[in-house]
Design an enzyme around this catalytic site. Sequence first.
Site, PDB file in Angstrom:
ATOM      1  N   HIS A 157     -34.103  14.323 -52.868  1.00 40.39           N
ATOM      2  CA  HIS A 157     -32.890  15.061 -53.200  1.00 40.39           C
ATOM      3  C   HIS A 157     -31.689  14.129 -53.116  1.00 40.39           C
ATOM      4  O   HIS A 157     -31.867  12.935 -52.839  1.00 40.39           O
ATOM      5  CB  HIS A 157     -32.737  16.306 -52.326  1.00 40.39           C
ATOM      6  N   HIS A 165     -31.377  11.583 -50.147  1.00 44.34           N
ATOM      7  CA  HIS A 165     -32.181  10.348 -50.275  1.00 44.34           C
ATOM      8  C   HIS A 165     -31.554   9.425 -51.320  1.00 44.34           C
ATOM      9  O   HIS A 165     -31.485   8.212 -51.142  1.00 44.34           O
ATOM     10  CB  HIS A 165     -33.616  10.660 -50.722  1.00 44.34           C
ATOM     11  N   CYS A 203     -40.254  18.873 -31.295  1.00 42.64           N
ATOM     12  CA  CYS A 203     -39.761  19.466 -32.546  1.00 42.64           C
ATOM     13  C   CYS A 203     -40.560  18.881 -33.696  1.00 42.64           C
ATOM     14  O   CYS A 203     -40.574  17.671 -33.904  1.00 42.64           O
ATOM     15  CB  CYS A 203     -38.271  19.172 -32.738  1.00 42.64           C
ATOM     16  N   CYS A 242     -38.341  17.036 -36.356  1.00 46.29           N
ATOM     17  CA  CYS A 242     -37.907  15.682 -35.977  1.00 46.29           C
ATOM     18  C   CYS A 242     -39.105  14.778 -35.697  1.00 46.29           C
ATOM     19  O   CYS A 242     -38.942  13.559 -35.622  1.00 46.29           O
ATOM     20  CB  CYS A 242     -37.052  15.710 -34.717  1.00 46.29           C
ATOM     21  N   CYS A 300     -33.688  23.168 -31.675  1.00 50.67           N
ATOM     22  CA  CYS A 300     -33.324  21.867 -32.222  1.00 50.67           C
ATOM     23  C   CYS A 300     -32.072  22.070 -33.088  1.00 50.67           C
ATOM     24  O   CYS A 300     -32.077  22.899 -34.000  1.00 50.67           O
ATOM     25  CB  CYS A 300     -34.463  21.315 -33.072  1.00 50.67           C
ATOM     26  N   HIS A 306     -32.825  21.401 -36.932  1.00 48.62           N
ATOM     27  CA  HIS A 306     -33.767  22.237 -37.686  1.00 48.62           C
ATOM     28  C   HIS A 306     -33.626  23.729 -37.394  1.00 48.62           C
ATOM     29  O   HIS A 306     -34.224  24.551 -38.079  1.00 48.62           O
ATOM     30  CB  HIS A 306     -35.203  21.762 -37.449  1.00 48.62           C
ATOM     31  N   LYS A 344     -26.400  21.081 -44.033  1.00 50.81           N
ATOM     32  CA  LYS A 344     -27.115  19.893 -44.477  1.00 50.81           C
ATOM     33  C   LYS A 344     -28.228  20.362 -45.419  1.00 50.81           C
ATOM     34  O   LYS A 344     -28.822  21.415 -45.199  1.00 50.81           O
ATOM     35  CB  LYS A 344     -27.713  19.191 -43.255  1.00 50.81           C
ATOM     36  N   LYS A 383     -35.172  21.684 -47.272  1.00 47.99           N
ATOM     37  CA  LYS A 383     -36.066  22.554 -48.031  1.00 47.99           C
ATOM     38  C   LYS A 383     -35.996  23.972 -47.462  1.00 47.99           C
ATOM     39  O   LYS A 383     -35.901  24.936 -48.195  1.00 47.99           O
ATOM     40  CB  LYS A 383     -37.490  22.004 -47.921  1.00 47.99           C
TER      41      LYS A 383
END
Length: 628
Positions: free
Chosen positions: A18, A21, A126, A129, A143, A146, A295, A298
């Site tokens: 995405h 990256h 997690c 992570c 976390c 996430h 952020k 997915k």
Amino acid sequence: MKDIYFTTPIYYVNAEPHIGHAYTTIVADVLNRFYKLAGYQTFFLTGTDEHGDKVAQAARAAGETPQAYADRISNLFRMLWPTLNITHDRFIRTTEEAHKRVVQLILQKVYDAGDIYFGEYGGHYCRGCERFLTEKELTDAKCPDHGTEPQFIMEKNYFFRMSKYQDWLIDHIKSHPDFIRPERYRNEVLAFLQDPLEDLCISRPKSRLLWGIPLPFDGDYVTYVWFDALINYLTGVDYPDGQRFGKFWPVCQHLIAKDILKPHGIYWPTMLKAAGIPLYHHLNVHGYWIVSESKMSKSRGNIVKPLELMDKYGLDAFRYFLLREMAFGLDSTFSESALIGRINADLANDLGNLVSRTLTMAELYLQGEIPRAGALEEKDRELGAFALQTAEETERRFGELSFHRALILIWELINLANKYIDGMAPWTLAKDPGQAERLHAVLYQLLEVLRFIAVLISPFMPRTAEKIQTQLGIADFSGQILASLKEWGGLAPGGKVRKGEALFPRIEEKPKGEKKEKMETPPLITMEEFQKMDLRVGKVLAAENIKKSDKLLKLRVDIGEERTVVAGIARHYKPEDLVGKTIILLANLQPTKLMGVESQGMLLAAEGADGVIVATFDKEAKAGSKVR
Ligand code: MSP
């Protein structure tokens, strides 16, 4: 010759690429291209991280073997980079044999040195992570990255004596102020190191996870994915014996986002120290691209795909936007309307116009031949001096990773050149044969400034730079490097220039669902004018789709009397969602026929982020009463 080595994170193959990256990889590419222009020998590494829990799980969910799954997704990344004009030298995969050997070699080294021991540990793990989080890292027992509750896992494992290196690491960071940069991230790591550092669990029992590199000293365990992944930066330059290792490792600069600061700022230097390998030179940390207020991920469903944007707006515009919009180190919000805004203002208007005006005049007044500059006036010299200074400053900004500032500087030069055209009015000079020498001087300055601009933007927008250079009649781009911007006047008189197509056509359309950048303020109206509008409370009695139209709904509305209203909201509302709603109707709008149905009014609605929102009341209102 000076050397420099850039790395990106190796991306997990559990998700498709995405813009997050793409951003890091484009930044690495921009740096790599810039340092090449500056005469460095560069090495640029990117790749994919393929072992571990996350990937094993994703493969299971896709009904594939981990290897087949990793092959497939890794390929998506590998194929994407050339389309984004990324010029990496090596694409590494952690499933390569060469990498497995290096990981095992380093594990054995650290084990033999006594820095790996066997023990039992219980901690908050997690999955997102892929690491144990400390109590302090949790927010409301979750976390923070996430938003999930970590799992408490207790098991026997191998541990790396990371704690042993805590004081040494603090000293190193303090005595090398730009080891981790920008400063906010250096401070973050130092703050983290104020608490005792725990040892790092570096194995996973095969009973729980098979998808990893086996420990060389215990076949019942595989290597923890982060211990495996970080080592890619060494494998990438052929550690231990390759020539590249000697040449590039001492000048290694990692690029990452803040999500993986801890593994890179703490695990990695201590691992290197324990293995007796010198440390990397810089860790460069950027912020997040935020999409719809969080952020991208997915699970949040707010992924922005780089290829789609590139197809829609063009690659160079996309690269420019990413580098211009984000201040390296800080978070930035991504929106298509901001992208369109930049394309229209910075690219079409400022840069595109400058190139097109200059080339048009060169063709019209000089038959495309680059003139001799001749005698210069103060304003001409000012433009040249500003260009020389911009080239120098751009180099400084690159040293600070301040890409957006580098672009701001380059755009100052572009704007100055545009103003210079307006001030010099070459079209007036062209009318007077006595002013031919002046005209030549002015047009030479402009063509040469374009040469400067093309070199300076080339790391960001390589294709656009080549297009400008081609228009300037430059056939061999290899001489167009930073050294050629140390002096004014590189463009040889006598050469032929040729105007090309518009570099960046303006984008008229406004992306769906997004608000206009600036609301236009309509003219003021009087109370009398407002009172001409018969706004009424309406109750929707019935609603149906209008055949042959995917946009229109036919409503029956009670406003004290019954009205038929046609509304363009079918893409956003189902008929049954509207029945019973209390709405606002403009009741004295001239009736009009839409798809054969007469509409006797208009309902009020707003344009929201996800489409049209019908205006309603927050308390019960009586059908037919006036709205004021
Ligand atoms: N596999 C690990 C990295 C191992 S490196 C030895 C990993 N992979 S990842 O696929 O999750 O990629 C994380 C990186 O992707 C970030 O550090 C950053 O470079 C990029 N980004 C992912 N999402 C991002 C944003 N929303 N914004 C900016 N960059 C982001 O972590």
